[in-house]
Design a protein around this motif. Sequence first.
Motif, PDB file in Angstrom:
ATOM      1  N   ARG A  45       0.802  -1.224   0.000  1.00  8.52           N
ATOM      2  CA  ARG A  45       0.000   0.000   0.000  1.00  8.52           C
ATOM      3  C   ARG A  45       0.832   1.270   0.000  1.00  8.52           C
ATOM      4  N   GLU A  46       2.110   1.191   0.374  1.00  9.89           N
ATOM      5  CA  GLU A  46       2.969   2.370   0.460  1.00  9.89           C
ATOM      6  C   GLU A  46       3.750   2.553  -0.834  1.00  9.89           C
ATOM      7  N   GLN A  47       3.429   3.602  -1.583  1.00 10.06           N
ATOM      8  CA  GLN A  47       4.143   3.860  -2.835  1.00 10.06           C
ATOM      9  C   GLN A  47       5.626   4.083  -2.583  1.00 10.06           C
ATOM     10  N   ALA A  48       5.964   4.670  -1.438  1.00  7.61           N
ATOM     11  CA  ALA A  48       7.376   4.917  -1.120  1.00  7.61           C
ATOM     12  C   ALA A  48       8.170   3.617  -1.109  1.00  7.61           C
ATOM     13  N   ILE A  49       7.599   2.562  -0.508  1.00  6.51           N
ATOM     14  CA  ILE A  49       8.309   1.282  -0.432  1.00  6.51           C
ATOM     15  C   ILE A  49       8.494   0.694  -1.824  1.00  6.51           C
ATOM     16  N   VAL A  50       7.455   0.781  -2.653  1.00  2.04           N
ATOM     17  CA  VAL A  50       7.580   0.309  -4.038  1.00  2.04           C
ATOM     18  C   VAL A  50       8.696   1.078  -4.752  1.00  2.04           C
ATOM     19  N   ASP A  51       8.744   2.392  -4.568  1.00  2.00           N
ATOM     20  CA  ASP A  51       9.772   3.216  -5.212  1.00  2.00           C
ATOM     21  C   ASP A  51      11.168   2.840  -4.733  1.00  2.00           C
ATOM     22  N   TRP A  52      11.328   2.580  -3.438  1.00  2.00           N
ATOM     23  CA  TRP A  52      12.643   2.220  -2.910  1.00  2.00           C
ATOM     24  C   TRP A  52      13.162   0.938  -3.540  1.00  2.00           C
ATOM     25  N   HIS A  53      12.238   0.049  -3.924  1.00  2.00           N
ATOM     26  CA  HIS A  53      12.655  -1.200  -4.563  1.00  2.00           C
ATOM     27  C   HIS A  53      12.881  -1.025  -6.058  1.00  2.00           C
ATOM     28  N   ARG A  54      12.067  -0.245  -6.699  1.00  2.00           N
ATOM     29  CA  ARG A  54      12.188  -0.096  -8.151  1.00  2.00           C
ATOM     30  C   ARG A  54      13.318   0.837  -8.562  1.00  2.00           C
ATOM     31  N   ASP A  55      13.465   1.940  -7.845  1.00  2.00           N
ATOM     32  CA  ASP A  55      14.434   2.963  -8.269  1.00  2.00           C
ATOM     33  C   ASP A  55      15.341   3.428  -7.142  1.00  2.00           C
ATOM     34  N   GLY A  56      15.303   2.763  -6.003  1.00  2.00           N
ATOM     35  CA  GLY A  56      16.051   3.239  -4.851  1.00  2.00           C
ATOM     36  C   GLY A  56      17.017   2.216  -4.301  1.00  2.00           C
ATOM     37  N   PRO A  57      17.468   2.411  -3.070  1.00  2.00           N
ATOM     38  CA  PRO A  57      18.503   1.557  -2.484  1.00  2.00           C
ATOM     39  C   PRO A  57      18.129   0.082  -2.370  1.00  2.00           C
ATOM     40  N   LEU A  58      16.835  -0.232  -2.225  1.00  2.00           N
ATOM     41  CA  LEU A  58      16.436  -1.628  -2.045  1.00  2.00           C
ATOM     42  C   LEU A  58      16.436  -2.417  -3.345  1.00  2.00           C
ATOM     43  N   ASP A  59      16.708  -1.739  -4.451  1.00  2.00           N
ATOM     44  CA  ASP A  59      16.812  -2.433  -5.735  1.00  2.00           C
ATOM     45  C   ASP A  59      17.902  -3.497  -5.707  1.00  2.00           C
ATOM     46  N   ARG A  60      18.953  -3.271  -4.921  1.00  2.00           N
ATOM     47  CA  ARG A  60      20.047  -4.234  -4.873  1.00  2.00           C
ATOM     48  C   ARG A  60      19.595  -5.557  -4.245  1.00  2.00           C
ATOM     49  N   ILE A  61      18.500  -5.525  -3.488  1.00  2.00           N
ATOM     50  CA  ILE A  61      17.966  -6.740  -2.873  1.00  2.00           C
ATOM     51  C   ILE A  61      16.962  -7.426  -3.794  1.00  2.00           C
ATOM     52  N   SER A  62      16.025  -6.641  -4.323  1.00  3.16           N
ATOM     53  CA  SER A  62      14.871  -7.226  -5.001  1.00  3.16           C
ATOM     54  C   SER A  62      14.862  -7.058  -6.515  1.00  3.16           C
ATOM     55  N   GLY A  63      15.850  -6.392  -7.085  1.00  2.00           N
ATOM     56  CA  GLY A  63      15.832  -6.105  -8.513  1.00  2.00           C
ATOM     57  C   GLY A  63      15.539  -7.307  -9.398  1.00  2.00           C
ATOM     58  N   PRO A  64      16.309  -8.398  -9.287  1.00  2.00           N
ATOM     59  CA  PRO A  64      16.042  -9.564 -10.139  1.00  2.00           C
ATOM     60  C   PRO A  64      14.660 -10.175  -9.891  1.00  2.00           C
ATOM     61  N   ALA A  65      14.204 -10.176  -8.643  1.00  5.01           N
ATOM     62  CA  ALA A  65      12.892 -10.746  -8.335  1.00  5.01           C
ATOM     63  C   ALA A  65      11.771  -9.918  -8.945  1.00  5.01           C
ATOM     64  N   LEU A  66      11.911  -8.580  -8.930  1.00  4.76           N
ATOM     65  CA  LEU A  66      10.909  -7.721  -9.536  1.00  4.76           C
ATOM     66  C   LEU A  66      10.889  -7.890 -11.049  1.00  4.76           C
ATOM     67  N   ALA A  67      12.032  -8.223 -11.637  1.00  7.45           N
ATOM     68  CA  ALA A  67      12.116  -8.413 -13.086  1.00  7.45           C
ATOM     69  C   ALA A  67      11.623  -9.786 -13.521  1.00  7.45           C
ATOM     70  N   ASP A  68      11.408 -10.691 -12.572  1.00  7.63           N
ATOM     71  CA  ASP A  68      10.915 -12.030 -12.903  1.00  7.63           C
ATOM     72  C   ASP A  68       9.542 -11.903 -13.560  1.00  7.63           C
ATOM     73  N   PRO A  69       9.322 -12.550 -14.708  1.00 10.44           N
ATOM     74  CA  PRO A  69       8.020 -12.412 -15.391  1.00 10.44           C
ATOM     75  C   PRO A  69       6.840 -12.933 -14.590  1.00 10.44           C
ATOM     76  N   ARG A  70       7.080 -13.733 -13.578  1.00 11.07           N
ATOM     77  CA  ARG A  70       5.977 -14.228 -12.739  1.00 11.07           C
ATOM     78  C   ARG A  70       5.500 -13.185 -11.744  1.00 11.07           C
ATOM     79  N   THR A  71       6.309 -12.144 -11.504  1.00 12.38           N
ATOM     80  CA  THR A  71       6.043 -11.179 -10.432  1.00 12.38           C
ATOM     81  C   THR A  71       5.177 -10.030 -10.903  1.00 12.38           C
ATOM     82  N   GLY A  72       4.193  -9.679 -10.073  1.00  9.37           N
ATOM     83  CA  GLY A  72       3.380  -8.495 -10.297  1.00  9.37           C
ATOM     84  C   GLY A  72       3.181  -7.744  -8.997  1.00  9.37           C
ATOM     85  N   ILE A  73       3.174  -6.414  -9.050  1.00 12.72           N
ATOM     86  CA  ILE A  73       2.994  -5.582  -7.876  1.00 12.72           C
ATOM     87  C   ILE A  73       1.641  -4.886  -7.948  1.00 12.72           C
TER      88      ILE A  73
END
Length: 239
Positions: A109-137
């Motif tokens: 529900r928090e857009q900030a958290i989504v942004d931190w994963h997509r374009d921010g520091p948390l991308d280093r953790i979740s980047g490949p998982a977010l790019a997985d074709p099975r994943t949807g947000i």
Amino acid sequence: MSATTAPEPMESLPTRLPDAPVTLDRREGPFGEVVLRERGGHFEIIANGCFLMDTSDGRSERLLIDAALAALPAGRTGPSVLIGGLGVGFSLVRAAAQERWGRITVVEREQAIVDWHRDGPLDRISGPALADPRTGILHTDLVAHLRTATERYDALCLDIDNGPDWTVTEGNESLYSPAGLAHCHDRLNPGGVLAVWSAQPSPAFEQALRNAGFSGVRTEEVAVARGVPDVVHLALRAG
């Protein structure tokens, strides 16, 4: 003998302790303030002054996914999973690393958290998982989604609070109520699994799951040297 004047004390310079948190971003959202901090090489998420999670461990977040997958019928292929709460990304990363999962849907529900994963520091953790074709947000409130959605899942892995007895916001309390658990039950396919993360065991919540018609209710703990362990509450929808 003449008196001497004591030297003026030197003004002490402010110093930052090595483990003091550094605020990386602070946002005001519809549910209050959310903050991303870094401390000692780890990231922390704070909501309305309440510590939610950090990247120092992650065992219990991975257990949330592992236990749900293990509880599914062995012959079920490509099961779908709804992850409630993106957090620091550990649960999503675990699910994406497991080939057996089919569709992986994350509700945040928090857009900030989504942004931190997509374009921010948390991308280093979740980047490949977010790019997985099975994943949807899905950027929406989990409680509302469970109440209004029509699709069903094979597993619901929910981690939006510090547990059923310690919610982040008052609105989340309804998730653990009889009505909220009924919505969870409805969103599961027959034989599906409900897994709920908690910072401490809750016998009352176990009973609430049974009262809501779930079977196979049990609690798995993460071993700790001292203190109260993190746990995952598990329950099955009868097949």
